[in-house]
Design an enzyme around this catalytic site. Structure first.
Site, PDB file in Angstrom:
ATOM      1  N   LYS A   8       0.708  -1.272   0.142  1.00 37.53           N
ATOM      2  CA  LYS A   8      -0.110  -0.134  -0.025  1.00 37.53           C
ATOM      3  C   LYS A   8       0.891   1.533  -0.128  1.00 37.53           C
ATOM      4  CE  LYS A   8       0.797   0.852   4.693  1.00 37.53           C
ATOM      5  NZ  LYS A   8       1.698   1.880   5.135  1.00 37.53           N
ATOM      6  N   ASP A 139      -2.885  -1.292  10.226  1.00 41.94           N
ATOM      7  CA  ASP A 139      -3.076  -1.420   8.880  1.00 41.94           C
ATOM      8  C   ASP A 139      -3.754  -2.563   8.057  1.00 41.94           C
ATOM      9  OD1 ASP A 139      -1.528   0.944   8.501  1.00 41.94           O
ATOM     10  OD2 ASP A 139       0.219  -0.025   8.291  1.00 41.94           O
TER      11      ASP A 139
END
Ligand code: C5P
Length: 276
Positions: A8, A139
């Site tokens: 990401k 996350d």
């Protein structure tokens, strides 16, 4: 059965303050970076009488299949939820670098939750997976949603955002490893950045390119500055990835990003360079 675990990019990371539990209140816009096999982990499950994990791939060195491994922790949470053992032979192939700010371990954990849910036909809804993900790390939930995601609180409270096209990007990994907890701790030493929450974005507009962990990460690892300068010299606009050590740079055109990547590979053959 095999699923991919992509990295990401936090395109916007604002630190809003330190919480009583020691974590930091954040506002994040993160995009899951799909589509590059050379910067993507995979997790595969096969039938087995017991739960076992095999680790392989160019960035698997130093990882062990011990109970603290995020893939095994994710699997154990599924077993807790299902109320029964969920045996499988798991094979994790790693190419996302560790300690690079790309969320590799969190992505592996999210992929384990999705894989176990499908492989053992548990039928757990997204809501449950998001709750389990938040137990594993701040996350993890964003990887369960995929696409572009707004992250709130520790980052674990996630809201899908409309598609925000990515600007042409170069990602540079200098091979440094920056420990996330140290970077958050260093915020106190360098001074908390002024609180600037995410402004409302016009339809289709990219978020401001900002990362409030930058100064703290440079304090922990001053060598990171060299990467930022190298990217800036190629005409890109550098942004630290998460707590480092990767930097992303955005360019006006695809050609500019490709030219920059070629130049960086020549000057810094020991760095990993990807384009998106
Ligand atoms: O949640 P996760 O385990 O990924 O966080 C790793 C470390 O990063 C935490 O132990 C904490 O030191 C720091 N952190 C933080 N505030 C957040 C997220 C992470 O201080 N919102």
């Amino acid at each position: 059965m095999k699923l991919t675990a992509p990295p990401k990019l936090n395109r916007f990371l604002a630190v809003l303050g330190r919480r009583e539990d020691g974590f930091h209140a954040l506002e994040l816009v993160s995009t899951v970076l799909e589509g590059r096999e050379d910067c993507c982990d995979t997790l595969e499950a096969e039938a087995s009488p017991i739960l076992e994990l095999h680790l392989e791939g160019p960035t698997s060195a130093g990882l062990t299949p011990t109970p603290d491994n995020l893939v095994l922790r994710a699997w154990r949470l599924l077993e807790r939820e299902a109320g029964r053992p969920l045996p499988a032979r798991l094979r994790l192939h790693k190419t996302i670098p560790h300690g690079a700010g790309l969320g590799g371990g969190s992505s592996d954990a999210a992929t384990a939750l999705r894989l176990g849910n499908t492989f053992h036909e548990l039928g757990l809804p997204m809501e449950t997976l998001l709750r389990l993900g938040a137990e594993l790390g701040s996350d993890v939930p964003l990887f369960l949603l995929g696409g572009t995601v707004l992250g709130l609180d520790r980052g674990e409270r996630v809201v899908p955002l409309r598609i925000l096209p990515l600007e042409p990007l170069v990602l540079a990994h200098p091979g440094l490893h920056v420990p996330t907890p140290q970077v958050y701790r260093a915020l106190a030493a360098v001074g908390y950045p002024p609180v600037q929450p995410l402004p409302s974005l016009p339809e289709g507009a990219a978020p401001p390119w900002r990362n409030d962990l930058t100064e703290a990460a440079l304090h922990v690892s001053p060598a990171l500055a060299e990467v930022r300068e190298a990217l800036a010299r190629t005409g890109g606009e550098p942004l630290l990835c998460g707590s480092g050590s990767c930097w992303a740079a955005r360019y006006k055109t695809r050609e500019a990003a490709d030219t920059a990547a070629t130049a960086l590979r020549q000057t810094f053959p020991e760095w990993k360079i990807w384009t998106w």
